[in-house]
Design a protein around this motif. Structure first.
Motif, short mmCIF file in Angstrom:
data_model
loop_
_atom_site.label_atom_id
_atom_site.label_comp_id
_atom_site.label_asym_id
_atom_site.label_seq_id
_atom_site.Cartn_x
_atom_site.Cartn_y
_atom_site.Cartn_z
N LEU A 239 0.85 -1.19 0.00
CA LEU A 239 0.00 0.00 0.00
C LEU A 239 0.89 1.24 0.00
O LEU A 239 1.76 1.39 0.87
CB LEU A 239 -0.92 0.02 1.22
CG LEU A 239 -1.85 1.24 1.35
CD1 LEU A 239 -2.77 1.34 0.15
CD2 LEU A 239 -2.66 1.16 2.64
N LYS A 240 0.69 2.13 -0.99
CA LYS A 240 1.52 3.33 -1.13
C LYS A 240 0.64 4.57 -1.18
O LYS A 240 -0.44 4.56 -1.77
CB LYS A 240 2.36 3.26 -2.41
CG LYS A 240 3.30 2.07 -2.48
CD LYS A 240 4.07 2.07 -3.79
CE LYS A 240 5.00 0.86 -3.90
NZ LYS A 240 5.76 0.85 -5.18
N PHE A 241 1.16 5.65 -0.58
CA PHE A 241 0.55 6.97 -0.70
C PHE A 241 1.51 7.81 -1.55
O PHE A 241 2.58 8.19 -1.09
CB PHE A 241 0.33 7.61 0.67
CG PHE A 241 -0.69 6.89 1.51
CD1 PHE A 241 -2.02 7.20 1.40
CD2 PHE A 241 -0.30 5.89 2.39
CE1 PHE A 241 -2.97 6.54 2.16
CE2 PHE A 241 -1.23 5.23 3.16
CZ PHE A 241 -2.58 5.55 3.05
N ASP A 242 1.12 8.09 -2.79
CA ASP A 242 2.02 8.76 -3.73
C ASP A 242 1.95 10.26 -3.57
O ASP A 242 1.07 10.81 -2.90
CB ASP A 242 1.66 8.37 -5.16
CG ASP A 242 2.83 8.54 -6.10
OD1 ASP A 242 3.90 8.97 -5.63
OD2 ASP A 242 2.69 8.23 -7.29
N HIS A 243 2.89 10.95 -4.25
CA HIS A 243 3.01 12.41 -4.22
C HIS A 243 3.22 12.86 -2.77
O HIS A 243 3.75 12.14 -1.94
CB HIS A 243 1.79 13.07 -4.87
CG HIS A 243 1.60 12.68 -6.31
ND1 HIS A 243 2.60 12.78 -7.24
CD2 HIS A 243 0.54 12.15 -6.97
CE1 HIS A 243 2.15 12.37 -8.41
NE2 HIS A 243 0.91 11.97 -8.27
N ALA A 244 2.75 14.07 -2.45
CA ALA A 244 2.92 14.60 -1.10
C ALA A 244 1.74 14.14 -0.24
O ALA A 244 0.67 14.75 -0.25
CB ALA A 244 3.01 16.12 -1.13
N SER A 245 1.94 13.05 0.46
CA SER A 245 0.84 12.49 1.24
C SER A 245 0.48 13.40 2.41
O SER A 245 1.36 13.80 3.18
CB SER A 245 1.24 11.11 1.79
OG SER A 245 1.72 10.29 0.76
#
Length: 676
Positions: A568-574
């Motif tokens: 599970l990834k939170f991309d950009h500026a989380s």
């Protein structure tokens, strides 16, 4: 009254004590260097910022921290694997490795013994006596291996006394480029400094009878001045295989050793180089970029036979006249496999029939420009190309035109151009497997669907643009496995039952409709957070990896019932809120995402919530729930938090877990991570 001393937390005291055990060492290098701390089957990754602690020194003075030795990745993973990873990190500058020498004695010994890691020499634009230029100091570490040298121009440090001239016989790749600071500030060119610099370089290069250079690169912003170096006779370089040059002229080209040249990149019109091409028999790839405005008729006469040209395998032509390309594209027994061309639509109409002469053509990339005025005929006379497997159609960006009140509005011919393009491809390229389409005008959906239906073997599809609305056709494309979309609109017209990888960049601004995600075989999904409801409706049963693009809107809670999810990834500026929401979700519902082992965040969650979540998930959930073993965060947490985090990820209960009262980011920041 006696002034009260501010209360110091236990974590802050330990950090101060650990720092006291270290000698003051000046570190020069990249502050974004990625460092890794592994457990036996776990990994905690953080970007290095500032001084890396000497773990050997800390462990010897702190018995409670001895478990850190077990987390040394150089002792856990094969050294060959780590050297391969570090080679990618180094890039063109081996000084990025210097901070890693302080991790431990073992790291220092292993890295210094790996000569291949120190073969990328970067000479900065600094005075000779400046401490920032460590290029000469690193040369002995590479021993006798071939080296790659990058020089910032105009480099004052590169004078006749520089040690690099003594190592000239080892240089394989030589590049001259602007410094990042000059690029950022757009510094004006110092003409005299550039001329002096290149005169110095040529003087030293010409002192050698033979140069072992294989690749020569000139920064495009200063190549006008570098011509003085190559317009004179260049030293013999029998191994030269690649040239990246900006202002390539016939005179400069003839002075370079090109017998074994296999790659040439320049910004020169093709007709200006035709006279030189017969001399480059080994040339395989030719890239001509930014050569100026294309002309229908080339100015110089071309007196060369197609059979005298090198057997090129790939060409990239941008802003070259179509008639100058005719000779190359019509050469008999052509070996071309890749063709990338950027042309006006009328020019593309001239060249289109020639593509059928290229019997081995496998990859065709057309960058076309919509005409600004009406044409009598928009047909594209393309002949059958059954051998093409990769097709890329890309419209040039539209420049906004201001229309005066009394000016006649000219109809936009984009619809006619795109319709003709689709018809030509539909009739002549039916065996395409990878298809890219980029349109800045509205995509004619019906025409696109007819084209896709003819591509029976299509496996990879990437579409960028806005679709015209049509009635739902219920079309099915079973062959597509990899799908990338700029928005969700196409999913309302087409089903992709066998897609395994799906990327949707954003939510369309022209419709609020969010179609269901009918992709039962989906394994990897990158989804904009505004489309989170697609997963709430019907989540794929075998989804392995999920990346939230531009996280927000409570997207973290959607993953609760994704029991097959592993990454599970939170991309950009989380935003921190989404990171906290995920930790709270698992804390409240430990059985959420039963298979989840890897979490990547681009913001710090609250430390107390993160620690509670890892404790609950990794120790108190019972059987049937995977342990989180990999955590990726955007900064350096400090050793006082690094040790317990590494222990938690490795499945061991930490002996020195900080008190919850000292973990809240809202209370104290400094002791736990470097905010620089």
């Amino acid at each position: 009254m006696t002034e009260r001393t501010p209360k110091t937390s236990s974590i802050e005291r330990r950090n101060q004590e650990n720092s006291a055990n270290l000698d003051e060492i000046k570190i020069l290098g990249d502050r974004n260097l990625i460092s890794h701390i592994h457990g036996p089957d776990a990994m905690f990754v953080y970007p290095h910022s500032g001084l890396i602690k000497d773990y050997d020194g800390i462990v010897e003075n702190d018995a409670e921290s001895r478990t850190l030795k077990k987390a040394d990745p150089l002792k856990t993973l094969p050294t060959e694997l780590w050297l391969h990873i570090l080679t990618d990190i180094v890039g063109s500058d081996s000084t990025k490795l210097l901070p890693l020498l302080l991790v431990s004695r073992h790291w220092c010994n292993v890295l210094l013994a790996a000569s291949s890691l120190w073969t990328n020499i970067y000479i900065r634009d600094l005075p000779p006596d400046d401490d920032g230029d460590l290029s000469a100091d690193l040369l002995p570490l590479s021993k006798d291996l071939p080296i790659s040298v990058t020089v910032e121009i105009p480099s004052v440090a590169l004078d006749k006394t520089h040690r690099i001239w003594k190592e000239m016989k080892r240089i394989r790749d030589l590049a001259f480029k602007r410094s990042p600071e000059r690029i950022r500030t757009q510094s004006p060119v110092d003409v005299l400094a550039m001329e002096r610099f290149y005169d110095t370089v040529f003087h030293h290069l010409s002192s050698f009878d033979i140069l072992p250079i294989e690749t020569l690169t000139m920064d495009h912003a200063f190549d006008y001045y570098s011509l003085s170096m190559v317009e004179r006779r260049f030293p013999i370089a029998p191994n030269l295989k690649a040239i990246h040059f900006w202002c390539m002229t016939t005179e400069s080209f003839s002075n370079l050793p090109t017998k074994n040249l296999t790659f040439l990149s320049a910004s020169s019109p093709l007709e200006a180089l035709y006279a030189c091409l017969p001399l480059v028999k080994q040339l395989k790839r030719l890239v001509l970029t930014q050569a100026g405005d294309a002309a229908v008729n080339p100015s110089p006469a071309i007196s060369i036979k197609p059979g005298d040209l090198p057997l090129l395998e790939a060409v990239e032509f941008y802003q070259n006249s179509p008639l100058s390309m005719r000779l190359l594209l019509s050469a008999p027994e052509s070996h071309l496999r890749e063709v990338h061309i950027k042309l006006e639509w009328s020019e593309l109409q001239i060249l289109a029939p020639l593509f059928s002469n290229i019997q081995r053509l496998d990859h065709l990339h057309l960058i076309f420009k919509i005409p600004t005025s009406e044409l009598a005929n928009y047909d594209l006379p393309l002949l059958p190309l059954p051998q093409v497997r990769v097709l890329e159609l890309e419209q040039q960006a539209i420049v906004p035109v201001v229309v005066e009140p009394d000016q006649k509005v000219v109809p936009n011919p984009a619809e006619a151009v795109v319709a003709s393009l689709f018809d030509a491809c539909k009739a002549n390229m039916t065996e395409v497997q990878d298809f890219l389409l980029v349109l800045h005008d509205v995509i004619p959906t019906a025409g696109l669907l007819n084209l896709l239906e003819r591509m029976r073997n299509l496996a990879s599809l990437e579409l960028k643009g806005t679709f015209a609305s049509i009635e739902n056709q219920g079309m099915v494309l079973p062959s597509v496995e990899d799908l990338s979309l700029s928005n969700q609109e196409l999913l309302a017209f087409v089903e992709f039952p066998n897609v395994t990888e799906l990327y949707i960049a954003t939510k369309s601004e022209f419709t609020d409709s969010i179609p269901p995600l009918n992709t039962p075989r989906l394994r990897k999904l990158s989804l904009h957070s505004r489309l989170a409801s697609m997963l709430r409706q019907d989540a794929p049963q075998d989804l392995h990896s999920l990346t939230w693009i531009d996280p927000g809107g409570g997207c973290a809670s959607v993953s609760r019932h994704l029991n097959s999810l592993v990454v599970l990834k939170f991309d950009h500026a989380s935003p921190r809120r989404e990171c906290n929401d995920l930790c709270e979700l698992i804390l409240r519902y430990p059985y959420s995402c039963r298979s989840l082992t890897t979490v990547e965040m681009r913001a710090y969650p609250e430390w107390d919530i993160l620690f509670h979540m890892l404790l609950r998930r990794n120790f108190l959930t019972g059987q049937g729930v995977a342990r989180i073993t990999t955590l990726k965060l955007p900064g350096y947490p400090g050793i006082s938090l690094l040790e317990p985090l590494a222990e938690l990820l490795a499945g061991r209960f930490p002996r020195n877990l900080p008190p919850v009262s000292e973990l809240s980011l809202g209370a104290v920041d400094g002791p736990y991570f470097d905010v620089d």
